[in-house]
Design an enzyme around this catalytic site. Structure first.
Site, short mmCIF file in Angstrom:
data_model
loop_
_atom_site.label_atom_id
_atom_site.label_comp_id
_atom_site.label_asym_id
_atom_site.label_seq_id
_atom_site.Cartn_x
_atom_site.Cartn_y
_atom_site.Cartn_z
N HIS A 35 -2.27 10.50 -0.56
CA HIS A 35 -2.33 9.23 -1.30
C HIS A 35 -2.22 9.45 -2.79
CE1 HIS A 35 -4.23 5.86 1.28
NE2 HIS A 35 -3.44 6.60 2.01
N LYS A 44 -7.38 -0.93 11.60
CA LYS A 44 -6.76 -1.36 10.33
C LYS A 44 -5.53 -0.52 10.03
CE LYS A 44 -6.21 -1.66 5.66
NZ LYS A 44 -5.38 -0.82 4.78
N ASP A 99 4.36 -14.19 11.58
CA ASP A 99 3.04 -14.67 11.18
C ASP A 99 2.04 -13.50 11.31
OD1 ASP A 99 0.52 -15.81 11.08
OD2 ASP A 99 1.08 -17.60 12.22
N GLU A 135 0.83 -1.22 0.00
CA GLU A 135 0.00 0.00 0.00
C GLU A 135 0.86 1.26 0.00
OE1 GLU A 135 -3.31 -0.08 2.76
OE2 GLU A 135 -3.29 2.10 2.94
C1 MEV Z 1 -5.91 2.99 5.10
O1 MEV Z 1 -5.19 1.86 4.74
C2 MEV Z 1 -5.88 3.21 6.60
C3 MEV Z 1 -6.77 4.36 7.11
O2 MEV Z 1 -8.10 4.16 6.63
C4 MEV Z 1 -6.74 4.28 8.61
C5 MEV Z 1 -7.73 5.18 9.29
O3 MEV Z 1 -8.76 5.54 8.69
O4 MEV Z 1 -7.46 5.50 10.47
C6 MEV Z 1 -6.30 5.67 6.61
#
Ligand code: MEV
Length: 426
Positions: A375, A261, A277, A83
């Site tokens: 991004h 995430k 892992d 990513e």
């Molecule tokens: C993207 O991979 C991760 C984010 O969505 C985390 C977040 O929203 O805190 C940018």
């Protein structure tokens, strides 16, 4: 010949033959077959010894996050991830924490849980007491399985027993707590859990089914914290924005999943680079996030009396430095060497710090300009390349797409055509 996935003796074929079969099955071109079979400079015997039916390897980009000072020690952190923006975000977050000394970290001893499931017990509470009374005996039996581990200071250290209500009636769940030292520990723990099954059946009259490690490694937590000075991150309103973002995640599982995430973007990347892992770490992290009964953020933020931002993280970190891919895979070995870590705990703490940094960076972006701006140019680069843009035009195509805010394959192709035409004219 009919196209079938049932290939007799596939696993016995040499890699080149396996690849021929796969190529025919998928109707792959020479280039596609080559892409699948790349070993990225690694001796093919290594992937072949790591998993079954290997035909190649999947090279994921490996980036280095800079600026990490953890417990006053300098680190360059290898991160393997597909990513865009993740490595840059971690490096920026770590840079902004430098003014206040970087990250402070710590971790528990490397104690993992092995579970043994006892069913069909007439008096579950009685069985529970009996197991606890005889825990010394059980620990001795467990430790006989791994004298090496005991010699280096690890081994089975404790026994827990729980009675749980299940849809098939009460069950007695025995936990054997094993200090696995610098291993992730699955092998040592599973071997001990299997060895304890027959004596536990004899002791309780129950029937054992599962004997397996738990990924909810609550006795093996890693922690990291940092202070970001308000001046270093854009002022007090940014501090407030991040605290508000944290409250949102704390109150709402839909947001919290994305919050966590983002943390795992950083942690998984360090785990993958060091051959750990990633699924075990993910499972442990999300289960720990839910341990209170509702799904919660793995990080916390608050404003200090000085108006700065204090961030912290705590999560299970079952990482290893010995055994598994970490020792076998040359990239993982080099990554561990670059980090200069001497214990699994040190690696766990680094990963926790990277997770916190990653989360801070995401929240800062989200609470201010939004995530898309940062991004955009890396995303545009990916889109340009996917649209078949020749290398010489990529920078220009990215620039145009970002300035137009139209990052799409069709637009990339149009710009390439325009650039080609204008080249022909000059
Ligand atoms: C993207 O991979 C991760 C984010 O969505 C985390 C977040 O929203 O805190 C940018």
């Amino acid at each position: 010949m009919a196209r079938t996935s049932r290939i007799e003796g596939f696993y016995k074929l040499p890699i080149s033959e396996r690849l021929k079969v796969v190529r025919e099955f998928g109707g792959l071109t020479d280039d596609e077959a080559m892409a699948l079979s790349g070993f990225g400079g690694i001796d093919p015997s290594i992937p072949d010894s790591m998993i079954e039916n290997a035909v190649g390897s999947m090279p994921v980009p490996l980036g280095i996050a800079a600026n990490f000072v953890i417990n006053e020690k300098e680190y360059l952190v290898p991160m393997a991830i597909e990513e865009p923006s993740v490595v840059a975000a971690a490096s920026n977050a770590a840079r902004m924490a430098l003014e206040s000394g970087g990250f402070k970290t710590g971790c528990d001893p490397p104690v993992m849980i092995g579970q043994i499931q006892l069913t069909g017990i007439a008096d579950p509470e009685g069985a529970r007491s009996l197991i606890l009374d005889r825990s010394e005996e059980l620990l001795k039996m467990a430790n006989e399985q791994d004298p090496m581990l005991v010699r280096v200071g690890g081994g089975a250290k404790g026994v827990e027993a729980r009675v749980i209500d299940t849809r098939s009636g009460p069950q007695v769940i025995v936990h054997i707590l094993v200090d696995v030292r610098d291993a992730m520990g699955a092998n040592a723990v599973n071997t001990m859990a299997e060895a304890l099954a027959p004596p536990l059946e004899k002791m309780t009259g129950g029937r054992v089914y599962l004997r397996i490690l738990s990924n909810l490694a609550v006795h093996r937590l890693a922690r990291a914290s940092a202070i970001w000075r308000k001046e270093a991150i854009g002022g007090e309103s940014v501090v407030d924005g991040i605290v508000e973002a944290y409250s949102f995640a704390d109150a709402d599982p839909y947001r919290c999943a994305t919050h966590n995430k983002g943390i795992m973007n950083g942690i998984d990347a360090v785990m993958l680079a060091t051959g750990n892992d990633t699924r075990a770490i993910e499972a442990g992290a999300h289960a720990y996030a839910s341990i209170s009964g509702s799904y919660k953020p793995l990080t916390r933020y608050e404003k200090t009396p000085e108006g700065d931002l204090q961030g912290s993280i705590e999560l299970p970190m079952a990482v290893g430095l010995i055994g598994g891919a970490t020792k076998v895979h040359p990239t993982a070995r080099a990554s561990v060497k670059l980090l200069g870590v001497k214990t699994a705990g040190e690696l766990a703490e680094i990963a926790a710090a990277v997770g916190l940094a990653q989360n801070f960076a995401a929240l800062r972006a989200l609470a201010t300009e939004g995530i898309q701006k940062g991004h955009m140019s890396l995303h545009a680069r990916n889109i340009a390349i996917s649209a078949g843009c020749p290398a010489e035009f990529v920078d220009e195509v990215v620039k145009v797409m970002v300035s137009e805010r139209k990052v799409r394959m069709d637009r990339a192709a149009e710009i390439v055509e325009d650039l080609k035409k204008s080249r022909q004219r000059t």
